[in-house]
Enzyme design. Structure first.
Site, PDB file in Angstrom:
ATOM      1  N   LYS A 173       0.865  -1.180   0.000  1.00 51.54           N
ATOM      2  CA  LYS A 173       0.000   0.000   0.000  1.00 51.54           C
ATOM      3  C   LYS A 173       0.900   1.228   0.000  1.00 51.54           C
ATOM      4  O   LYS A 173       1.501   1.577   1.006  1.00 51.54           O
ATOM      5  CB  LYS A 173      -0.919   0.044   1.226  1.00 51.54           C
ATOM      6  CG  LYS A 173      -2.083   0.993   0.990  1.00 51.54           C
ATOM      7  CD  LYS A 173      -2.531   1.777   2.201  1.00 51.54           C
ATOM      8  CE  LYS A 173      -1.832   3.067   2.461  1.00 51.54           C
ATOM      9  NZ  LYS A 173      -1.846   4.086   1.408  1.00 51.54           N
ATOM     10  N   CYS A 282      13.611  11.077   6.669  1.00 54.73           N
ATOM     11  CA  CYS A 282      13.509  10.693   8.073  1.00 54.73           C
ATOM     12  C   CYS A 282      14.832  10.907   8.802  1.00 54.73           C
ATOM     13  O   CYS A 282      14.863  11.123   9.997  1.00 54.73           O
ATOM     14  CB  CYS A 282      13.105   9.219   8.174  1.00 54.73           C
ATOM     15  SG  CYS A 282      14.228   8.119   7.302  1.00 54.73           S
TER      16      CYS A 282
HETATM   17  P1  NAD Z   1       2.490   8.815   6.893  1.00 54.73           P
HETATM   18  O1  NAD Z   1       2.664   8.173   8.212  1.00 54.73           O
HETATM   19  O2  NAD Z   1       1.517   9.920   6.772  1.00 54.73           O
HETATM   20  O3  NAD Z   1       2.086   7.721   5.791  1.00 54.73           O
HETATM   21  C1  NAD Z   1       2.865   6.553   5.597  1.00 54.73           C
HETATM   22  C2  NAD Z   1       1.998   5.490   4.956  1.00 54.73           C
HETATM   23  O4  NAD Z   1       1.008   5.072   5.891  1.00 54.73           O
HETATM   24  C3  NAD Z   1       1.234   5.967   3.719  1.00 54.73           C
HETATM   25  O5  NAD Z   1       1.202   4.917   2.778  1.00 54.73           O
HETATM   26  C4  NAD Z   1      -0.155   6.224   4.261  1.00 54.73           C
HETATM   27  O6  NAD Z   1      -1.154   6.147   3.293  1.00 54.73           O
HETATM   28  C5  NAD Z   1      -0.274   5.100   5.263  1.00 54.73           C
HETATM   29  N1  NAD Z   1      -1.284   5.273   6.297  1.00 54.73           N
HETATM   30  C6  NAD Z   1      -1.709   6.414   6.881  1.00 54.73           C
HETATM   31  N2  NAD Z   1      -2.637   6.135   7.836  1.00 54.73           N
HETATM   32  C7  NAD Z   1      -2.792   4.784   7.851  1.00 54.73           C
HETATM   33  C8  NAD Z   1      -3.604   3.882   8.597  1.00 54.73           C
HETATM   34  N3  NAD Z   1      -4.421   4.305   9.552  1.00 54.73           N
HETATM   35  N4  NAD Z   1      -3.508   2.550   8.315  1.00 54.73           N
HETATM   36  C9  NAD Z   1      -2.676   2.093   7.371  1.00 54.73           C
HETATM   37  N5  NAD Z   1      -1.874   2.907   6.624  1.00 54.73           N
HETATM   38  C10 NAD Z   1      -1.925   4.229   6.865  1.00 54.73           C
HETATM   39  O7  NAD Z   1       3.960   9.285   6.444  1.00 54.73           O
HETATM   40  P2  NAD Z   1       4.399  10.126   5.164  1.00 54.73           P
HETATM   41  O8  NAD Z   1       3.902  11.528   5.322  1.00 54.73           O
HETATM   42  O9  NAD Z   1       4.091   9.394   3.912  1.00 54.73           O
HETATM   43  O10 NAD Z   1       5.996  10.073   5.327  1.00 54.73           O
HETATM   44  C11 NAD Z   1       6.699  10.926   6.187  1.00 54.73           C
HETATM   45  C12 NAD Z   1       7.010  10.277   7.519  1.00 54.73           C
HETATM   46  O11 NAD Z   1       7.658   9.023   7.306  1.00 54.73           O
HETATM   47  C13 NAD Z   1       7.981  11.091   8.361  1.00 54.73           C
HETATM   48  O12 NAD Z   1       7.572  11.065   9.694  1.00 54.73           O
HETATM   49  C14 NAD Z   1       9.303  10.365   8.182  1.00 54.73           C
HETATM   50  O13 NAD Z   1      10.227  10.560   9.228  1.00 54.73           O
HETATM   51  C15 NAD Z   1       8.851   8.957   8.084  1.00 54.73           C
HETATM   52  N6  NAD Z   1       9.836   8.126   7.393  1.00 54.73           N
HETATM   53  C16 NAD Z   1      10.544   7.218   8.121  1.00 54.73           C
HETATM   54  C17 NAD Z   1      11.533   6.449   7.503  1.00 54.73           C
HETATM   55  C18 NAD Z   1      12.343   5.442   8.287  1.00 54.73           C
HETATM   56  O14 NAD Z   1      12.965   4.585   7.664  1.00 54.73           O
HETATM   57  N7  NAD Z   1      12.367   5.501   9.603  1.00 54.73           N
HETATM   58  C19 NAD Z   1      11.781   6.614   6.124  1.00 54.73           C
HETATM   59  C20 NAD Z   1      11.028   7.546   5.423  1.00 54.73           C
HETATM   60  C21 NAD Z   1      10.048   8.296   6.052  1.00 54.73           C
END
Ligand code: NAD
Length: 484
Positions: A173, A282
């Protein structure tokens, strides 16, 4: 305008939900593509396909799996220009960042190929006479991978690649704002010979799916990368349904500059660590903690460097800072900067919104009681914080709910080991940037940055289940009363 369907069981097909959403180009706000959105019936169909495909893929020879990943790397390399276009138009990537993703993702695919034969077991001496005792690792089943928007190619590949290499099948997803690149990844793997059903891609609004992705008993593992807020929700769902889970979440990472560091080098490290992909990483080193004797000098040179950074149209060669992924994110960042200013911090570069962009910004004199010190901004904003000593720098560095990555710049061996030992962080880089990523190193965080590690053997462990096996040679003697 291109319209994209769901990818289930090796073919593209319309969503049963009937829902189609617009995807915007972050640089212009124009609709860039229309993408079918999965609902719960589409999830059920993908689960059937993934579950069926698991029967054969889990038993497939490693040479076949290796071959798929090696070929996928070649296919991606041959389609670099097209994939870069998607990364720019859909994710607002600059040419430099898109170039990084299309260059490094094939390298990850090659590393994943190399791991297909390396699923380690162990043997044990047994106290039972004649018993051979050992353990083997077996694939889990259907895994759900959830990926974020910022590195949609590299991270979607990381979310699915190791899982498939270990013999699992996957439902991906992708982020609702970057679904097309995930669908392209499916195309690449299909061209590379991946059998139908092993990978299924379901663009969707998470709220439309409810628990359906996680609750089904056929789902054995959830592999999430995204914000800590959503990670906690996923973690709770996985607890409720007793699923294995890996969570790679947010960060507010410290970059510590000690007084003996080369200031010009420190400025380059801080600039790269903060403004790569406009700070939407991140691993961004957004808390730059500088020891007092060099603080003023560093602040001045950093402000000059950042003020001169090229920003704007991501398609323009040489641009370092492109648009934010969503317009609302510009307002959020500006609010953080204004609040810091009101609390006594100094904006010494940038500090202004420009439509869908935010000027590369440095906020100096940030202290640990300010919101900006603790909040992941996910934008082109670096905070600079003064530390009175290296012990104080460590205290500041650890004053965070997060613990993803960190870096320390010093040539003092004693002090560098002091930081390696005491930083509360999943990753520590000495004399390098906070942003580092290699396919086989253990990537991941502590505290609110996540649980579990990704990469190489760590992923192969995370995507397999241990099974203890004993083989009795001869017959065991049991402490039973004599037969009557
Ligand atoms: P997000 O948490 O908004 O979304 C991530 C994913 O989760 C998306 O596919 C989204 O559609 C999905 N999602 C959202 N709500 C959900 C739910 N209730 N159930 C299932 N899926 C759901 O994050 P974003 O805005 O896409 O990315 C930015 C964030 O990701 C930042 O906080 C960043 O630090 C983090 N990040 C972490 C890493 C790592 O390896 N630690 C790498 C990249 C990004």
């Amino acid at each position: 305008m291109a319209e994209h369907q769901l990818f289930i069981n090796g073919v593209y097909e319309p969503a049963i939900s009937g829902k189609v959403a617009d995807v915007e180009n972050p640089a212009t706000g124009e609709v860039y593509a229309r993408v079918h959105q999965a609902g719960t019936e589409d999830v059920a169909k993908a689960l059937d396909a993934a579950s069926e495909a698991f029967q054969s893929w889990s038993k497939e020879r490693p040479s076949v799996r290796e071959g798929v990943f090696l070929k996928a790397a070649r296919v991606l390399e041959s389609r670099k220009a097209e994939i870069m276009d998607v990364l720019v138009d859909e994710a607002g990537s600059t040419l430099m960042k898109a170039g990084y993703e299309v260059t490094h993702t094939p390298l990850h695919m090659i590393s994943i190929a190399g791991e297909c034969r390396r699923v380690h077991g162990s043997t044990y001496w047994s106290d039972y006479p004649g018993v051979e005792s050992y353990c083997v690792r077996r694939p889990l089943g259907v895994c759900v991978s959830i990926s974020p928007f910022n590195f949609p190619l590299l991270l979607s590949n990381r979310k699915i690649g190791w899982a498939m290499a270990a013999g699992n099948t996957v439902i991906l997803k992708p982020s609702e704002v970057t679904p097309v690149i995930a669908l392209k990844l499916a195309e690449i793997y299909t061209e590379a010979g991946l059998p139908p059903g092993v990978l299924n891609v379901l663009p969707a609004e998470a709220s439309d799916l409810g628990d359906s992705l996680i609750a089904d008993p056929r789902v054995k593992k959830v592999n999430f990368t995204g914000s800590s807020r959503v990670g906690h929700i996923i973690g709770q769902q996985c607890g409720k349904y007793r699923k294995k889970v890996t969570l790679e979440m947010g960060g507010k990472n410290p970059l510590v500059v000690l007084k003996d560091a080369d200031i010009d080098y420190a400025v380059e490290v801080a600039t790269f660590s903060n403004f790569m992909h406009q700070g939407q990483v991140c691993m961004t080193g957004s808390r730059v903690i500088v020891e007092a004797p060099i603080y003023d000098d560093f602040v001045q040179r950093f402000s000059e460097r950042v003020s001169g950074l090229p920003w704007g149209d991501p398609r323009k060669p040489g641009v370092m800072v492109g648009p934010l992924i969503r317009k609302g994110q510009v307002d959020f960042i500006h609010d953080q900067v204004k609040a810091a200013q009101a609390e006594g911090a100094r904006v010494i570069a940038g500090g202004e919104p420009r439509d869908r962009y935010y000027l590369p910004t440095v906020v100096a004199d940030v202290t640990s009681d300010m919101s900006i010190f603790h909040t992941e901004c996910f934008g082109p904003v670096a905070s600079v914080i003064r530390a009175e000593s290296h012990e104080h720098a460590l205290e500041l560095a650890n004053d965070s709910e997060y613990g993803l990555t960190s870096a320390v710049l010093t040539n003092d061996l004693e002090k560098s080991t002091f930081f390696i030992d005491n930083l509360e962080s999943g990753m520590v880089h000495v004399n390098g940037p906070t942003i580092r990523d290699e396919p086989v190193a253990p990537f991941g965080g502590v505290k609110n940055s996540g649980t579990g590690r990704e990469g190489g053997e760590f992923s192969m462990e995370a995507f397999t289940e241990l099974k203890w096996v004993t083989i009795q040679r001869g017959q065991q003697q049991f402490p039973l009363p004599p037969k009557s």
